[in-house]
Write an enzyme that holds these catalytic residues in place. Structure first.
Site, PDB file in Angstrom:
ATOM      1  N   ARG A 124      67.872  30.668 -63.612  1.00  0.00           N
ATOM      2  CA  ARG A 124      69.278  29.984 -62.970  1.00  0.00           C
ATOM      3  C   ARG A 124      69.102  30.073 -61.358  1.00  0.00           C
ATOM      4  NH1 ARG A 124      71.469  33.647 -66.978  1.00  0.00           N
ATOM      5  NH2 ARG A 124      71.818  32.353 -68.821  1.00  0.00           N
ATOM      6  N   LYS A 146      68.422  18.016 -51.796  1.00  0.00           N
ATOM      7  CA  LYS A 146      68.703  17.163 -53.204  1.00  0.00           C
ATOM      8  C   LYS A 146      67.146  17.156 -53.742  1.00  0.00           C
ATOM      9  CE  LYS A 146      71.697  13.449 -52.183  1.00  0.00           C
ATOM     10  NZ  LYS A 146      71.867  11.749 -52.109  1.00  0.00           N
ATOM     11  N   GLU A 188      62.065   5.243 -43.904  1.00  0.00           N
ATOM     12  CA  GLU A 188      63.050   6.164 -43.988  1.00  0.00           C
ATOM     13  C   GLU A 188      63.468   6.727 -42.524  1.00  0.00           C
ATOM     14  OE1 GLU A 188      64.725   6.871 -46.769  1.00  0.00           O
ATOM     15  OE2 GLU A 188      63.602   7.489 -48.423  1.00  0.00           O
ATOM     16  N   LYS A 230      69.599  13.686 -40.060  1.00  0.00           N
ATOM     17  CA  LYS A 230      69.733  14.139 -41.319  1.00  0.00           C
ATOM     18  C   LYS A 230      70.517  15.574 -41.530  1.00  0.00           C
ATOM     19  CE  LYS A 230      68.367  14.306 -46.204  1.00  0.00           C
ATOM     20  NZ  LYS A 230      67.548  14.070 -47.120  1.00  0.00           N
ATOM     21  N   GLU A 240      77.387  15.266 -50.836  1.00  0.00           N
ATOM     22  CA  GLU A 240      77.845  13.777 -50.960  1.00  0.00           C
ATOM     23  C   GLU A 240      79.241  13.360 -51.581  1.00  0.00           C
ATOM     24  OE1 GLU A 240      74.341  11.303 -51.606  1.00  0.00           O
ATOM     25  OE2 GLU A 240      75.288   9.983 -52.712  1.00  0.00           O
ATOM     26  N   ARG A 244      77.505  11.553 -47.112  1.00  0.00           N
ATOM     27  CA  ARG A 244      76.136  11.602 -47.170  1.00  0.00           C
ATOM     28  C   ARG A 244      75.493  10.353 -47.703  1.00  0.00           C
ATOM     29  NH1 ARG A 244      72.456  16.926 -49.133  1.00  0.00           N
ATOM     30  NH2 ARG A 244      70.620  15.519 -49.318  1.00  0.00           N
ATOM     31  N   ASN A 248      71.488   6.663 -48.190  1.00  0.00           N
ATOM     32  CA  ASN A 248      70.895   5.802 -49.242  1.00  0.00           C
ATOM     33  C   ASN A 248      71.084   4.376 -48.898  1.00  0.00           C
ATOM     34  OD1 ASN A 248      69.899   7.141 -51.650  1.00  0.00           O
ATOM     35  ND2 ASN A 248      72.091   7.954 -51.840  1.00  0.00           N
ATOM     36  N   HIS A 251      68.767   2.058 -50.668  1.00  0.00           N
ATOM     37  CA  HIS A 251      68.175   2.808 -52.152  1.00  0.00           C
ATOM     38  C   HIS A 251      68.824   2.151 -53.068  1.00  0.00           C
ATOM     39  CE1 HIS A 251      66.850   5.564 -48.875  1.00  0.00           C
ATOM     40  NE2 HIS A 251      66.370   6.328 -49.637  1.00  0.00           N
ATOM     41  N   HIS A 255      65.861   1.762 -55.637  1.00  0.00           N
ATOM     42  CA  HIS A 255      65.543   2.496 -56.668  1.00  0.00           C
ATOM     43  C   HIS A 255      65.462   1.284 -57.696  1.00  0.00           C
ATOM     44  CE1 HIS A 255      67.559   6.280 -55.259  1.00  0.00           C
ATOM     45  NE2 HIS A 255      66.477   6.101 -54.611  1.00  0.00           N
ATOM     46  N   HIS A 268      58.216   4.638 -53.036  1.00  0.00           N
ATOM     47  CA  HIS A 268      59.562   4.883 -52.466  1.00  0.00           C
ATOM     48  C   HIS A 268      60.035   4.188 -51.279  1.00  0.00           C
ATOM     49  CE1 HIS A 268      63.667   6.654 -52.545  1.00  0.00           C
ATOM     50  NE2 HIS A 268      63.176   7.104 -51.333  1.00  0.00           N
TER      51      HIS A 268
HETATM   52  P1  NAD Z   1      54.637  11.263 -52.481  1.00  0.00           P
HETATM   53  O1  NAD Z   1      55.240  12.522 -52.852  1.00  0.00           O
HETATM   54  O2  NAD Z   1      54.008  10.677 -53.909  1.00  0.00           O
HETATM   55  O3  NAD Z   1      53.268  11.358 -51.658  1.00  0.00           O
HETATM   56  C1  NAD Z   1      52.617  10.235 -51.279  1.00  0.00           C
HETATM   57  C2  NAD Z   1      51.049  10.238 -51.674  1.00  0.00           C
HETATM   58  O4  NAD Z   1      50.564  10.857 -50.423  1.00  0.00           O
HETATM   59  C3  NAD Z   1      50.832  11.222 -52.928  1.00  0.00           C
HETATM   60  O5  NAD Z   1      49.380  10.412 -53.623  1.00  0.00           O
HETATM   61  C4  NAD Z   1      50.538  12.478 -52.243  1.00  0.00           C
HETATM   62  O6  NAD Z   1      49.671  13.348 -52.993  1.00  0.00           O
HETATM   63  C5  NAD Z   1      49.735  11.957 -50.904  1.00  0.00           C
HETATM   64  N1  NAD Z   1      49.970  12.887 -49.697  1.00  0.00           N
HETATM   65  C6  NAD Z   1      50.876  13.714 -49.505  1.00  0.00           C
HETATM   66  N2  NAD Z   1      50.576  14.462 -48.569  1.00  0.00           N
HETATM   67  C7  NAD Z   1      49.460  14.104 -47.842  1.00  0.00           C
HETATM   68  C8  NAD Z   1      48.439  14.271 -46.920  1.00  0.00           C
HETATM   69  N3  NAD Z   1      48.892  15.018 -45.832  1.00  0.00           N
HETATM   70  N4  NAD Z   1      47.210  13.708 -46.959  1.00  0.00           N
HETATM   71  C9  NAD Z   1      46.975  12.712 -47.796  1.00  0.00           C
HETATM   72  N5  NAD Z   1      47.489  12.466 -48.884  1.00  0.00           N
HETATM   73  C10 NAD Z   1      48.693  13.100 -48.871  1.00  0.00           C
HETATM   74  O7  NAD Z   1      55.625  10.260 -51.960  1.00  0.00           O
HETATM   75  P2  NAD Z   1      56.396  10.511 -50.787  1.00  0.00           P
HETATM   76  O8  NAD Z   1      56.647   9.371 -49.967  1.00  0.00           O
HETATM   77  O9  NAD Z   1      56.185  11.815 -50.081  1.00  0.00           O
HETATM   78  O10 NAD Z   1      57.856  10.784 -51.434  1.00  0.00           O
HETATM   79  C11 NAD Z   1      58.486   9.937 -52.167  1.00  0.00           C
HETATM   80  C12 NAD Z   1      59.536  10.696 -53.388  1.00  0.00           C
HETATM   81  O11 NAD Z   1      60.555  11.431 -52.525  1.00  0.00           O
HETATM   82  C13 NAD Z   1      60.186  10.007 -54.236  1.00  0.00           C
HETATM   83  O12 NAD Z   1      60.252  10.363 -55.398  1.00  0.00           O
HETATM   84  C14 NAD Z   1      61.890   9.775 -53.552  1.00  0.00           C
HETATM   85  O13 NAD Z   1      62.596   9.728 -54.662  1.00  0.00           O
HETATM   86  C15 NAD Z   1      61.623  11.163 -53.163  1.00  0.00           C
HETATM   87  N6  NAD Z   1      62.715  11.376 -52.098  1.00  0.00           N
HETATM   88  C16 NAD Z   1      63.723  12.520 -52.210  1.00  0.00           C
HETATM   89  C17 NAD Z   1      64.552  12.674 -51.105  1.00  0.00           C
HETATM   90  C18 NAD Z   1      65.488  13.620 -51.407  1.00  0.00           C
HETATM   91  O14 NAD Z   1      66.622  13.760 -50.481  1.00  0.00           O
HETATM   92  N7  NAD Z   1      65.399  14.843 -52.145  1.00  0.00           N
HETATM   93  C19 NAD Z   1      64.910  11.730 -49.925  1.00  0.00           C
HETATM   94  C20 NAD Z   1      64.002  10.554 -50.096  1.00  0.00           C
HETATM   95  C21 NAD Z   1      62.892  10.479 -51.131  1.00  0.00           C
HETATM   96  N1  GLY Z   2      67.651  10.901 -49.223  1.00  0.00           N
HETATM   97  C1  GLY Z   2      69.121  10.871 -49.179  1.00  0.00           C
HETATM   98  C2  GLY Z   2      69.784  11.991 -49.008  1.00  0.00           C
HETATM   99  O1  GLY Z   2      69.310  13.250 -48.746  1.00  0.00           O
HETATM  100  O2  GLY Z   2      71.007  12.302 -49.297  1.00  0.00           O
END
Ligand code: NAD
Ligand code: GLY
Length: 368
Positions: A124, A146, A188, A230, A240, A244, A248, A251, A255, A268
């Site tokens: 939890r 998030k 982003e 942010k 949100e 907030r 997006n 997005h 998405h 993404h």
């Molecule tokens: P990812 O986590 O898939 O990383 C991209 C690629 O780079 C992967 O293959 C990873 O293994 C590789 N990688 C990571 N760090 C590395 C490094 N230092 N050197 C070499 N390779 C490396 O993708 P991302 O773009 O980091 O994140 C996208 C995700 O984030 C999506 O799922 C999206 O929905 C999510 N997201 C969440 C929020 C939030 O607020 N929680 C906001 C924006 C995006």
């Molecule tokens: N990336 C969108 C949020 O954090 O709200």
């Protein structure tokens, strides 16, 4: 180059935490006095990032925790699902971790989102720390709490709000990032301009080449300013209720692209990039911005090496397919899609738009 003491604070009362930003922070992590205490640490990483930085992180944590374990997940957006999440729970239970375990997310947004969700659920709720290693994760996903996994019918549809205790953005880890992933992160960063800070946008226009060349000072500024924006938005609207949602921008279309193409086909950030152009075109049609602004945004996104057009998701009724996918969006209300639009450069608004206009934009913006 910033010193290791550079920090942006997320102000959320008792859930406040610092975002440390600097080059080489992993190397000095063991000396930090603010690492959350616990009976064990579980590093959650993936098959790409683990071999690069896992040993360094484990070494830094060893003096702070009686036990340090690691679970290595498969790499890729297509693995941001229940099955992979369950491997984190398998590791936690397999190692006998109690509710004083601390999870450490080492990787990009996929690892960060899944680790955060696992931390929100395990017993939890247990604490976690974000160590983002992509530009995208450093400027956005590691900050704000998030957490989620994807569902085949919709992106990030199952998740929770759960704030980390600390975010450690080591800019040195960006050196190993593939160019396509660096560009995805820039999407982003660019996003923060139209929604909040046109000074940042102008700075990006002037310094994009330095960012693409990974100049340390430019990366530090981009990460810091993004985190500041942010932090301000999340500090004002953690869950949100309203504001907030502006984070997006791009997005809703993005998405739909990710889900419609199959998770992992478009990154993404790439979906967000094409989605920002589409949302800007929609803003133009609603007389919220002028054509010069849309062209300026399209030009910067293109220069970053990001797509300015969306893919065709359905050769028969492409716009219909986009609309169908966009109705599965957390901002949708009673089946009505709500878009983040630009209401004059530097200001965002969330509102619905007539389907006919949305179709017009999709027809215009999707590659044949
Ligand atoms: P990812 O986590 O898939 O990383 C991209 C690629 O780079 C992967 O293959 C990873 O293994 C590789 N990688 C990571 N760090 C590395 C490094 N230092 N050197 C070499 N390779 C490396 O993708 P991302 O773009 O980091 O994140 C996208 C995700 O984030 C999506 O799922 C999206 O929905 C999510 N997201 C969440 C929020 C939030 O607020 N929680 C906001 C924006 C995006
Ligand atoms: N990336 C969108 C949020 O954090 O709200």
């Amino acid at each position: 180059m910033p010193s290791s003491t550079d920090s942006v604070r997320i102000d959320l009362g008792e859930r406040s935490y610092p975002i440390a930003i600097g080059a080489g922070l992993l190397a000095t992590l063991a000396r930090r006095a603010d690492l959350p205490r616990g009976t064990a640490a579980l590093i959650v990483t993936n098959t790409t990032v683990g071999p690069l930085y896992g040993a360094q992180l484990a070494q830094a944590l060893a003096p702070h925790y009686p036990q340090v374990h690691t679970v290595t997940l498969p790499d890729g957006e297509e693995h941001k699902d229940w099955q992979t999440l369950n491997r984190v729970f398998d590791a936690l239970l397999g190692h006998g971790c109690d509710r004083k375990v601390v999870l450490w997310a080492l990787g990009g947004g996929v690892v960060g989102d899944m680790t955060g969700f696992a931390a929100a659920c395990y017993m939890r709720g247990v604490p976690f720390v974000q160590v983002p290693t992509t530009l995208l994760a450093q400027v956005d996903s590691s900050v704000g709490g998030k957490t989620a996994i994807n569902h085949p019918l919709g992106k990030n549809m199952v998740g929770a709000f759960h704030q980390p205790q600390l975010v450690v953005c080591d800019l040195a880890t960006l050196a190993s990032l593939p160019p396509r992933e660096l560009a995805a992160g820039l999407a982003e960063v660019i996003k923060y301009g139209p929604i909040a800070d046109m000074e940042l946008f102008a700075w990006l226009e002037a310094h994009l080449d330095a960012l693409l060349a990974r100049e340390a000072g430019a990366l530090a500024h981009a990460v810091r300013r993004s985190c500041e924006i942010k932090a301000a938005v999340v500090g004002a609207d953690e869950r949100e209720a309203g504001l907030r949602a502006i984070l997006n921008f791009g997005h809703t279309f993005g998405h739909a692209i990710e889900a419609g193409m199959g998770y992992g086909a478009w990154l993404h950030g790439e979906g967000v990039a094409a989605g920002m152009v589409m949302a800007a075109e929609l803003s133009l049609r609603l007389s919220l911005v002028d054509a010069a602004f849309v062209q300026r945004l399209r030009a910067l996104i293109g220069r970053a090496g990001l797509p300015v057009r969306g893919p065709v998701l359905d050769a028969g009724d492409n716009a219909g397919r986009y609309l169908q996918l966009m109705r599965v969006d957390k901002k949708a209300e009673a089946g009505e899609i709500r878009f983040v639009l630009i209401d004059g450069p530097g200001r965002a608004v969330v509102r619905a738009a007539p389907d006919a206009l949305v179709r017009e934009v999709i027809d215009l913006c999707c590659a044949p």
